[in-house]
Design a protein around this motif. Structure first.
Motif, PDB file in Angstrom:
ATOM      1  N   THR A  19      -2.555   2.158   1.609  1.00 40.13           N
ATOM      2  CA  THR A  19      -1.654   3.174   1.058  1.00 40.13           C
ATOM      3  C   THR A  19      -0.270   2.593   0.818  1.00 40.13           C
ATOM      4  O   THR A  19       0.372   2.866  -0.207  1.00 40.13           O
ATOM      5  CB  THR A  19      -1.568   4.386   1.991  1.00 40.13           C
ATOM      6  OG1 THR A  19      -2.870   4.954   2.158  1.00 40.13           O
ATOM      7  CG2 THR A  19      -0.642   5.446   1.421  1.00 40.13           C
ATOM      8  N   VAL A  20       0.218   1.795   1.747  1.00 35.82           N
ATOM      9  CA  VAL A  20       1.522   1.157   1.563  1.00 35.82           C
ATOM     10  C   VAL A  20       1.499   0.240   0.344  1.00 35.82           C
ATOM     11  O   VAL A  20       2.434   0.228  -0.466  1.00 35.82           O
ATOM     12  CB  VAL A  20       1.926   0.378   2.830  1.00 35.82           C
ATOM     13  CG1 VAL A  20       3.156  -0.496   2.562  1.00 35.82           C
ATOM     14  CG2 VAL A  20       2.212   1.340   3.979  1.00 35.82           C
ATOM     15  N   ASP A  21       0.412  -0.532   0.183  1.00 35.69           N
ATOM     16  CA  ASP A  21       0.303  -1.414  -0.982  1.00 35.69           C
ATOM     17  C   ASP A  21       0.305  -0.613  -2.282  1.00 35.69           C
ATOM     18  O   ASP A  21       0.966  -0.989  -3.262  1.00 35.69           O
ATOM     19  CB  ASP A  21      -0.971  -2.248  -0.889  1.00 35.69           C
ATOM     20  CG  ASP A  21      -0.920  -3.295   0.221  1.00 35.69           C
ATOM     21  OD1 ASP A  21       0.204  -3.625   0.666  1.00 35.69           O
ATOM     22  OD2 ASP A  21      -1.998  -3.771   0.634  1.00 35.69           O
ATOM     23  N   LEU A  22      -0.419   0.488  -2.300  1.00 32.96           N
ATOM     24  CA  LEU A  22      -0.453   1.333  -3.487  1.00 32.96           C
ATOM     25  C   LEU A  22       0.925   1.941  -3.776  1.00 32.96           C
ATOM     26  O   LEU A  22       1.335   2.040  -4.939  1.00 32.96           O
ATOM     27  CB  LEU A  22      -1.485   2.447  -3.311  1.00 32.96           C
ATOM     28  CG  LEU A  22      -2.958   2.044  -3.401  1.00 32.96           C
ATOM     29  CD1 LEU A  22      -3.849   3.200  -2.974  1.00 32.96           C
ATOM     30  CD2 LEU A  22      -3.312   1.604  -4.817  1.00 32.96           C
ATOM     31  N   ALA A  23       1.619   2.337  -2.730  1.00 29.41           N
ATOM     32  CA  ALA A  23       2.950   2.919  -2.916  1.00 29.41           C
ATOM     33  C   ALA A  23       3.913   1.890  -3.500  1.00 29.41           C
ATOM     34  O   ALA A  23       4.735   2.218  -4.365  1.00 29.41           O
ATOM     35  CB  ALA A  23       3.478   3.452  -1.585  1.00 29.41           C
ATOM     36  N   ARG A  24       3.837   0.645  -3.043  1.00 29.35           N
ATOM     37  CA  ARG A  24       4.676  -0.408  -3.615  1.00 29.35           C
ATOM     38  C   ARG A  24       4.357  -0.589  -5.096  1.00 29.35           C
ATOM     39  O   ARG A  24       5.262  -0.767  -5.931  1.00 29.35           O
ATOM     40  CB  ARG A  24       4.457  -1.718  -2.853  1.00 29.35           C
ATOM     41  CG  ARG A  24       5.031  -1.745  -1.445  1.00 29.35           C
ATOM     42  CD  ARG A  24       5.119  -3.172  -0.932  1.00 29.35           C
ATOM     43  NE  ARG A  24       5.698  -3.220   0.408  1.00 29.35           N
ATOM     44  CZ  ARG A  24       5.014  -3.446   1.520  1.00 29.35           C
ATOM     45  NH1 ARG A  24       3.698  -3.646   1.461  1.00 29.35           N
ATOM     46  NH2 ARG A  24       5.610  -3.473   2.686  1.00 29.35           N
ATOM     47  N   GLU A  25       3.072  -0.558  -5.431  1.00 26.34           N
ATOM     48  CA  GLU A  25       2.669  -0.718  -6.824  1.00 26.34           C
ATOM     49  C   GLU A  25       3.186   0.457  -7.664  1.00 26.34           C
ATOM     50  O   GLU A  25       3.651   0.275  -8.794  1.00 26.34           O
ATOM     51  CB  GLU A  25       1.149  -0.799  -6.921  1.00 26.34           C
ATOM     52  CG  GLU A  25       0.645  -1.049  -8.332  1.00 26.34           C
ATOM     53  CD  GLU A  25      -0.868  -1.134  -8.403  1.00 26.34           C
ATOM     54  OE1 GLU A  25      -1.400  -0.996  -9.526  1.00 26.34           O
ATOM     55  OE2 GLU A  25      -1.513  -1.319  -7.347  1.00 26.34           O
ATOM     56  N   ALA A  26       3.104   1.667  -7.116  1.00 29.00           N
ATOM     57  CA  ALA A  26       3.591   2.841  -7.841  1.00 29.00           C
ATOM     58  C   ALA A  26       5.087   2.737  -8.104  1.00 29.00           C
ATOM     59  O   ALA A  26       5.558   3.021  -9.213  1.00 29.00           O
ATOM     60  CB  ALA A  26       3.272   4.110  -7.050  1.00 29.00           C
TER      61      ALA A  26
END
Length: 308
Positions: A19-26
């Motif tokens: 989730t943290v990785d996805l949030a950084r990508e977003a």
């Protein structure tokens, strides 16, 4: 208008890390907010707090915690902690929940949901804004023999409700800061939802409510295939009267018909329709519907729209 995404990584090896990785990508794509659902798994306010710390500048929110099976004192502690951790970037969404999940999961009767919502919001507002409460309702008691303030969260916590029905919209307009409608198309927003919650807020002397529209959608060159998948995935919601009503008010027959699916031009036009219908924010969910390349393509478009 703010554009964001709902993040779900329940199929990953470690939900928090992914989730943290996805949030950084977003955030790198230019999206302004990330929202997290609440079921029986990960604690959404805690997840939002972690993401907010790891990804500075990204607004984070819960969408949404059911008021059954929770207590305002506990939810206030969670929300204030997330607000302090993110330095004011956390938004708390509440929901009525559903009778089957409430009674099966918690073993408690699903009774008087609107009355419970009203009492929950009243007590929670006291707790998040004043750090104390002395509320004694018919269904909920919230009293603070010890301080309930979390230093760093003095600005309070925005309170939103996943409201779509007339009574829930009235309660939200009077007692909350905005709403989080899901599967409500532009027609339902413009003709029913926005007027109802806005009128209730005006009558209560409150500011114009935020309208955070949660939209299931994706950019793809195979709209037919994606629509079929969306229809299958979203059929679960059609059994609940509140969703069935708002789907019908949107001019649709199935939940999948309300999904925003098409190429960049078509999806951008639908986002504009939501804006014109009164949405102050649009949050896309289900963007992984048609695979990772299309998810990234969708986020890229949303980031461009947010910038422009």
């Amino acid at each position: 208008m703010t554009l964001g995404v709902a993040l779900s990584a329940t199929a990953s090896e470690n939900q928090i890390d992914t989730t943290v990785d996805l949030a950084r990508e977003a955030a790198a794509a230019g999206l302004r907010s990330a929202w997290f659902g609440q079921t029986f798994g990960a604690d959404s306010p805690q997840l939002a707090a972690i993401v907010g710390r790891e990804v500075p500048g990204l607004q984070v929110g819960t969408s949404a915690i059911p008021v059954f099976g929770r207590h305002p004192l506990i939810v206030s502690s969670q929300a204030q902690t997330a607000q302090a951790a993110t330095h004011g970037r956390y938004h708390l969404g509440l929901a009525l929940g559903t009778k089957p999940l409430t009674e099966t999961g918690f073993g408690i009767p699903y009774e008087r949901p609107i009355a419970r919502l009203r009492e929950f919001l009243t007590a929670l507002r006291q707790l998040t804004e004043e750090g104390t409460a002395d509320f004694h309702g018919e269904l909920i008691t919230a009293s603070t023999p010890l301080p309930a303030r979390v230093p760093g969260a003095e600005g309070g916590v925005p309170l939103l409700v996943a409201a779509m029905g007339p009574q829930a919209l009235r309660a939200s307009g009077e007692l909350a800061d905005g709403i989080l409608p899901y599967l409500a198309g532009p027609r339902a927003l413009a003709e029913h939802i926005v007027p109802a919650v806005t009128a209730a807020a005006e009558a209560a002397g409150r500011p114009a409510p935020r309208i955070v529209a949660l939209v299931h959608g994706v950019v793809t060159d195979d709209p037919g295939g994606a629509r079929a998948l969306a229809t299958e995935q979203l059929a679960f919601y059609e059994q609940f009267p509140s969703y069935a009503r708002v789907i019908e008010l949107s001019g649709a027959r199935r939940a999948g018909d309300v999904a925003v699916i098409g190429d960049e031009k078509e999806v951008a036009e639908e986002v504009r329709r939501y804006r014109d219908a009164g949405a102050t924010e649009v949050v896309f969910s289900g963007t992984d519907l048609a695979g990772e390349p299309n998810r990234r393509r969708t986020w890229r478009l949303l980031g461009e729209l947010a910038a422009g």
